[in-house]
Design a protein around this motif. Structure first.
Motif, short mmCIF file in Angstrom:
data_model
loop_
_atom_site.label_atom_id
_atom_site.label_comp_id
_atom_site.label_asym_id
_atom_site.label_seq_id
_atom_site.Cartn_x
_atom_site.Cartn_y
_atom_site.Cartn_z
N SER A 309 0.82 -1.22 0.00
CA SER A 309 0.00 0.00 0.00
C SER A 309 0.84 1.25 0.00
CB SER A 309 -0.93 0.00 1.21
OG SER A 309 -0.19 0.00 2.42
N ARG A 310 2.15 1.11 0.20
CA ARG A 310 3.04 2.28 0.17
C ARG A 310 3.73 2.44 -1.18
NH1 ARG A 310 5.65 0.92 6.08
NH2 ARG A 310 3.70 1.21 7.27
N ASP A 311 3.26 1.73 -2.17
CA ASP A 311 3.69 1.88 -3.56
C ASP A 311 2.46 2.38 -4.33
OD1 ASP A 311 4.53 1.69 -6.18
OD2 ASP A 311 5.07 -0.44 -6.09
N VAL A 312 2.40 3.70 -4.57
CA VAL A 312 1.16 4.33 -5.03
C VAL A 312 1.36 4.94 -6.41
CG1 VAL A 312 -0.66 5.98 -4.47
CG2 VAL A 312 0.65 4.90 -2.62
N PRO A 313 0.64 4.45 -7.43
CA PRO A 313 0.69 5.10 -8.76
C PRO A 313 -0.23 6.31 -8.79
CG PRO A 313 -0.72 3.17 -8.86
CD PRO A 313 -0.20 3.23 -7.44
N LEU A 314 0.26 7.42 -9.34
CA LEU A 314 -0.50 8.67 -9.38
C LEU A 314 -0.53 9.19 -10.82
CD1 LEU A 314 0.99 10.47 -6.23
CD2 LEU A 314 -1.16 9.18 -6.38
N MET A 315 -1.69 9.11 -11.45
CA MET A 315 -1.88 9.68 -12.78
C MET A 315 -2.43 11.09 -12.63
SD MET A 315 -4.39 8.50 -15.92
CE MET A 315 -3.40 7.14 -16.51
N ILE A 316 -1.64 12.07 -13.03
CA ILE A 316 -2.01 13.49 -12.91
C ILE A 316 -2.46 13.98 -14.28
CG2 ILE A 316 -1.24 15.79 -12.25
CD1 ILE A 316 0.94 14.38 -10.56
N SER A 317 -3.67 14.50 -14.33
CA SER A 317 -4.18 15.02 -15.59
C SER A 317 -5.08 16.21 -15.29
CB SER A 317 -4.94 13.93 -16.36
OG SER A 317 -5.14 14.32 -17.70
N GLU A 318 -5.88 16.62 -16.24
CA GLU A 318 -6.74 17.79 -16.04
C GLU A 318 -7.91 17.73 -17.01
OE1 GLU A 318 -4.33 20.94 -18.78
OE2 GLU A 318 -3.51 20.47 -16.81
N ARG A 319 -9.02 18.30 -16.58
CA ARG A 319 -10.22 18.39 -17.41
C ARG A 319 -10.93 19.69 -17.06
NH1 ARG A 319 -7.64 14.65 -18.76
NH2 ARG A 319 -8.30 12.55 -19.37
N THR A 379 6.02 7.23 7.37
CA THR A 379 7.01 6.28 6.85
C THR A 379 7.37 6.68 5.44
OG1 THR A 379 5.21 4.85 6.13
CG2 THR A 379 6.16 4.37 8.29
N ARG A 380 8.13 5.82 4.77
CA ARG A 380 8.53 6.09 3.39
C ARG A 380 7.50 5.53 2.42
NH1 ARG A 380 13.12 5.66 6.39
NH2 ARG A 380 12.94 3.40 6.57
N ILE A 434 10.69 8.42 -4.09
CA ILE A 434 10.42 8.05 -2.70
C ILE A 434 10.31 9.33 -1.88
CG2 ILE A 434 11.32 6.92 -0.62
CD1 ILE A 434 12.66 4.89 -2.41
N VAL A 435 9.29 9.41 -1.04
CA VAL A 435 9.11 10.51 -0.11
C VAL A 435 9.07 9.92 1.30
CG1 VAL A 435 7.64 12.41 0.66
CG2 VAL A 435 7.85 11.90 -1.79
N ASP A 436 9.87 10.49 2.19
CA ASP A 436 9.93 10.03 3.58
C ASP A 436 9.11 10.98 4.45
OD1 ASP A 436 10.52 9.06 6.08
OD2 ASP A 436 12.68 8.87 5.71
N PHE A 437 8.02 10.48 5.02
CA PHE A 437 7.15 11.30 5.86
C PHE A 437 7.48 11.18 7.34
CE2 PHE A 437 4.58 10.47 2.02
CZ PHE A 437 4.32 11.77 1.64
N SER A 438 8.62 10.61 7.66
CA SER A 438 9.02 10.48 9.06
C SER A 438 9.09 11.85 9.72
CB SER A 438 10.38 9.80 9.15
OG SER A 438 10.34 8.51 8.57
N ALA A 473 0.30 8.48 12.21
CA ALA A 473 1.29 8.04 13.20
C ALA A 473 2.42 7.26 12.54
CB ALA A 473 0.60 7.18 14.25
N ARG A 474 3.49 7.08 13.31
CA ARG A 474 4.60 6.25 12.86
C ARG A 474 4.15 4.81 12.74
NH1 ARG A 474 9.65 7.10 16.68
NH2 ARG A 474 10.44 5.57 15.17
N ALA A 475 4.88 4.06 11.95
CA ALA A 475 4.57 2.64 11.78
C ALA A 475 5.85 1.91 11.42
CB ALA A 475 3.51 2.46 10.68
N SER A 476 5.81 0.61 11.51
CA SER A 476 6.96 -0.20 11.12
C SER A 476 7.27 0.02 9.65
CB SER A 476 6.66 -1.67 11.39
OG SER A 476 7.72 -2.49 10.91
N ASP A 477 8.55 0.14 9.33
CA ASP A 477 8.93 0.45 7.94
C ASP A 477 10.22 -0.30 7.60
OD1 ASP A 477 9.39 1.47 5.46
OD2 ASP A 477 9.49 3.56 6.05
N PRO A 478 10.11 -1.41 6.87
CA PRO A 478 11.31 -2.18 6.52
C PRO A 478 12.10 -1.60 5.35
CG PRO A 478 9.37 -3.24 5.62
CD PRO A 478 8.87 -2.07 6.43
N SER A 479 11.59 -0.55 4.70
CA SER A 479 12.27 -0.01 3.51
C SER A 479 13.50 0.80 3.90
CB SER A 479 11.31 0.86 2.71
OG SER A 479 11.03 2.07 3.40
#
Length: 623
Positions: A309-319, A379-380, A434-438, A473-479
């Motif tokens: 769930s921490r691998d998120v595809p984001l398609m940015i467009s406009e209408r 997390t990341r 990668i974005v780290d939200f720590s 909140a913080r969570a376990s992050d093996p990355s």
């Protein structure tokens, strides 16, 4: 910088991406003849009731002649366009209704009064030209003014990640469906793959052959379609040819994607699929025929990237939308195709003919939703960024200044991770980051697009809030944050001789119409503009002789960027690529080896109106 939100007005959204920062040039007042007024002593200055914005010849390159103008509250602004090209004066900021606070299009050699400025509150209001976003200015309203002020965007609906398909045989049905795009009101009728916009996200491991059957159940009048898997390496018959092997209404076609390159598994990549029908590509993409395709990473010992769930595809467009939440139809009054009349090849005429032919929406969508939010843990996260807009570019950054670690392009991982403050993506370009939200628990961080300094790369990027990231909140992050990465190999050695130069320009045929061209000619599907021998390594050169930026996409292979204006490419262009930004006057050189497949393939500008109006060429790979 919060000016972009939902526009609900009908009609054409004129050319260009939204530009954005406050200009710093000095105001020069013009009289009727265009000469500057002599300066007056401040003690004798009279209130400036009205203001005039002047655009001289060559304004697309030099900007507004009056980049800063002042008027008193309740006054008027007149635009005098002395240029040979159309321009707009458009407010960056939006009002409570989601519309720009003011917006006017001014034809070449005419004047126009800017509507809406008489009701503005006192303050400074940045404006720009949507045709040429590097043109920016500031209107200062003094005195009491009216009551209209900019509105900050709100993020009222959750981000939705499209459903995922993982099988070897996938069936996608193109059909009209009502989808949720805006947070309130009716759902929007769109042309979709399987009833969603974007269509299902396909995830497959490299080397795992994948067959995708596309069924055309679109409404009557939609016509035939052609689906292109952007970035992949496959046979010409499966490439989504623009004029042949089309999928007629009621029919289907199966595309075969082996996900191999020269006998090896395709590396982890971020591709996307979209309609590629000649003359209808911009329209069909605007109406929703787009989706994402992820080639998952092979096992990479020692590399631990965010996943699940921490691998998120984001398609940015406009209408752009009507008051009833339906898509506007910016193609209803499009340019007319011209044949003959002393002109040997096709061209276009009318108000929206090249170079005034770009489709830009007022509402930015992420995975099909306007101004969404995503709940994240501290997390990341791996964010796969795709710009699927028909024209606009975005210079993406995080509102709290948090760094972005780019680990790849759409075509694979980079050799080394690159720490960046912003990432510029034009149409069809992708970035794997990668974005780290720590340490950010409780914060609301906005992913936004900001322009670069005037005259630098990215000064034409749209200014807009894109989405909000709500950190929990913080969570376990093996990355782990990587440094070196198992990047796919680059073709080597590279020839010193350029095998083909592709020059991107504009043919202004006057009364006989105009066209975007490559090497002086608009697209002709029967004409072969270059032949590359199977197994050969070729070095290609791109040149831009027009006054606007283009985004050059090549089918068939993955390419290595060699030079940008004679210099080594920046670190984020040192992996594999398939789409390049090409600014006016710029020269880029690339190289690839032609493997596996013979037949016809395309090179074109991925600003979709440019592609539809001539800026595409055919090259053949031959035995």
């Amino acid at each position: 910088m919060w000016g972009q939100s939902v526009r609900r007005g009908p009609g054409r959204i004129w050319v260009g991406t939204a530009a954005v920062a406050l200009a710093t040039a000095t105001f020069v007042a013009y009289d009727v003849g265009g000469a500057p007024d002599p300066p007056r002593a401040a003690a004798f200055a009279e209130p400036v009731r009205n203001a005039t914005v002047v655009i001289e010849e060559g304004g697309a390159r030099t900007g507004f002649s009056t980049p800063t103008v002042t008027m008193s509250g309740g006054g008027a602004v007149t635009v005098v366009n002395l240029d040979s090209m159309d321009h707009t004066v458009t407010s960056v900021a939006k009002g409570a209704d989601g519309l720009p606070l003011f917006d006017v299009r001014v034809a070449a050699g005419t004047t126009a009064t800017v509507p809406g400025v008489d009701s503005l509150a006192a303050g400074e209001f940045a404006f720009y030209c949507k045709f040429h976003p590097g043109m920016r200015g500031v209107l200062t309203v003094t005195g009491a003014g009216g009551g209209v002020e900019p509105e900050r965007p709100t993020f009222d609906q959750p981000l939705v990640v499209p459903p995922t398909e993982r099988g070897a045989d996938i069936r996608l049905v193109m059909k009209r469906a009502r989808v949720r795009t805006l947070p309130e009101g009716r759902r929007t009728s769109m042309w979709t793959f399987d009833g969603t916009y974007p269509g299902p996200t396909i995830r497959r491991r490299g080397g795992q052959g994948t067959r995708v059957t596309v069924v055309n159940h679109l409404p009557k009048g939609a016509g035939s379609t052609s689906t292109h898997l952007h970035g992949d390496h496959h046979a010409a018959k499966d490439d989504g040819q623009p004029t042949t092997q089309l999928v007629r209404r009621g029919d289907s076609r199966t595309y075969d994607y082996p996900l191999t390159v020269d006998g090896r598994a395709t590396p982890g990549s971020f591709f996307w699929y979209h309609d590629h029908r000649m003359d209808r590509t911009a329209r069909n993409n605007w109406r929703g025929l787009q989706g994402m395709f992820i080639v998952t990473d092979p096992p990479m010992p020692g590399v631990r990237l965010p996943s699940g769930s921490r691998d998120v595809p984001l398609m940015i467009s406009e209408r752009s939308f009507t008051s009833g939440n339906q898509l506007t139809d910016p193609f209803a009054d499009g340019p007319e195709m011209v044949h003959g009349a002393g002109h040997d090849e096709m061209s276009w005429s009318g108000d929206l003919a090249p170079p005034n032919d770009a489709t830009v929406g007022d509402t930015v969508l992420v995975n099909g939703r306007a101004a969404p939010y995503l709940d994240v843990s501290a997390t990341r996260y791996r964010l796969r960024l795709l710009n699927s807009s028909p024209f606009s570019s975005y210079n993406l950054t995080l509102s709290d200044g948090r760094p972005i670690l780019q680990i790849g392009t759409g075509s694979g991982l980079l050799p080394r991770a690159v720490v960046r403050s912003s990432i510029l993506l034009g149409p069809a370009q992708r970035a794997d980051v990668i974005v780290d939200f720590s340490g950010a628990t409780g914060k609301r961080i906005v992913l936004e697009s900001v322009p670069a300094a005037i005259g630098s790369t990215g000064d034409d990027a749209r200014q807009t809030a894109v989405m909000e990231l709500r950190v929990g909140a913080r969570a376990s992050d093996p990355s782990r944050l990587p440094s070196r990465l198992p990047s796919p190999g680059l073709v080597s050695p590279v020839p010193t001789e350029v095998a083909k130069t592709w020059t991107f320009g504009l043919d202004d045929g006057g009364d006989h119409g105009s066209a975007w061209t490559i090497n002086g000619d608009p697209f002709d599907p029967t004409r072969v503009d270059h032949r590359a021998r199977l197994g050969a390594v070729e070095r290609w050169r791109f040149r831009n002789t027009s006054d606007v930026t283009h985004y050059v996409h090549i089918h068939a292979e993955q390419w290595r960027t060699l030079l940008r204006d004679g210099k080594a490419p920046p670190p984020w262009e040192r992996g594999l690529e398939d789409t390049w930004r090409l600014e006016p006057g710029e020269v880029v050189e690339v190289a690839a080896r032609f493997t596996d497949y013979t037949g016809p393939f395309m090179i074109h500008c991925h600003m979709l109106d440019h592609e539809d109006h001539g800026m595409m060429s055919r090259f053949d790979v031959v035995p």
